[in-house]
Design an enzyme around this catalytic site. Structure first.
Site, PDB file in Angstrom:
ATOM      1  N   GLY A  50      39.728  76.892 -41.083  1.00  0.00           N
ATOM      2  CA  GLY A  50      38.375  76.406 -40.405  1.00  0.00           C
ATOM      3  C   GLY A  50      37.918  75.278 -40.724  1.00  0.00           C
ATOM      4  N   CYS A  51      38.589  74.191 -41.127  1.00  0.00           N
ATOM      5  CA  CYS A  51      38.273  72.964 -41.267  1.00  0.00           C
ATOM      6  C   CYS A  51      38.905  71.994 -40.090  1.00  0.00           C
ATOM      7  CB  CYS A  51      38.599  72.274 -42.614  1.00  0.00           C
ATOM      8  SG  CYS A  51      37.573  73.277 -44.141  1.00  0.00           S
ATOM      9  N   SER A  52      38.146  71.151 -39.708  1.00  0.00           N
ATOM     10  CA  SER A  52      39.034  70.338 -38.469  1.00  0.00           C
ATOM     11  C   SER A  52      39.973  69.215 -39.213  1.00  0.00           C
ATOM     12  CB  SER A  52      37.927  69.549 -37.689  1.00  0.00           C
ATOM     13  OG  SER A  52      36.973  68.777 -38.544  1.00  0.00           O
ATOM     14  N   SER A  53      39.384  68.825 -40.567  1.00  0.00           N
ATOM     15  CA  SER A  53      40.273  67.920 -41.266  1.00  0.00           C
ATOM     16  C   SER A  53      41.285  68.877 -42.154  1.00  0.00           C
ATOM     17  CB  SER A  53      39.322  67.245 -42.401  1.00  0.00           C
ATOM     18  OG  SER A  53      38.553  66.630 -41.535  1.00  0.00           O
TER      19      SER A  53
END
Length: 140
Positions: A50-53
């Site tokens: 759920g994190c773009s990074s």
């Protein structure tokens, strides 16, 4: 010897800055203080979804039942957000972690209004991951 920074200290420091650029710089500096996470722990199992990074969390249970977290990211600002979360959750018992109103505490910093929607979603994904690790430790 200086006292470690607490979440309340961070909140007070944040209130001193009017400019969000200064707050971002503070977050990035805070991220540089994270305890190093060994590359061997940066696996698919420790990756936060759920994190773009790229973000990883690992919880080490201590003998007294408290959880010690290691975390890392490939993005400087996200490392700072991890450090903020660790101010809330680090070295607490699973029950203490699960009792913390992270959204409320983070709301007091005003982060959500100044992060991109994807960063805000990622921040709450990180909170969810920490709470899931605490839940797993509580039921073990």
């Amino acid at each position: 010897m200086t006292k470690p920074l607490s979440f309340d200290d961070l909140q007070s420091d944040f209130e001193l800055f009017e400019d969000w650029e200064d707050k971002y710089r503070m977050l990035i500096e805070l991220g540089r203080t994270l305890e190093p996470m060994p590359d061997a722990l940066k696996t698919d199992a420790t990756r936060v979804r759920g994190c773009s990074s790229q973000v990883w969390f690992f919880a080490e249970p201590r003998a007294d039942g408290r959880l010690h977290f290691l975390g890392d990211s490939d993005a400087h600002i996200v490392r700072g957000l991890i450090a903020v979360l660790f101010l809330l959750f680090q070295d607490r018992t699973p029950d203490e972690i699960l009792a913390i109103d992270a959204r409320g505490k983070l709301g007091e910093l005003g982060l959500a209004g100044h992060l991109s929607p994807t960063r805000t979603n990622g921040l709450y994904s990180m909170v969810g991951r920490i709470q899931a690790l605490a839940q797993d430790a509580a039921s073990a």
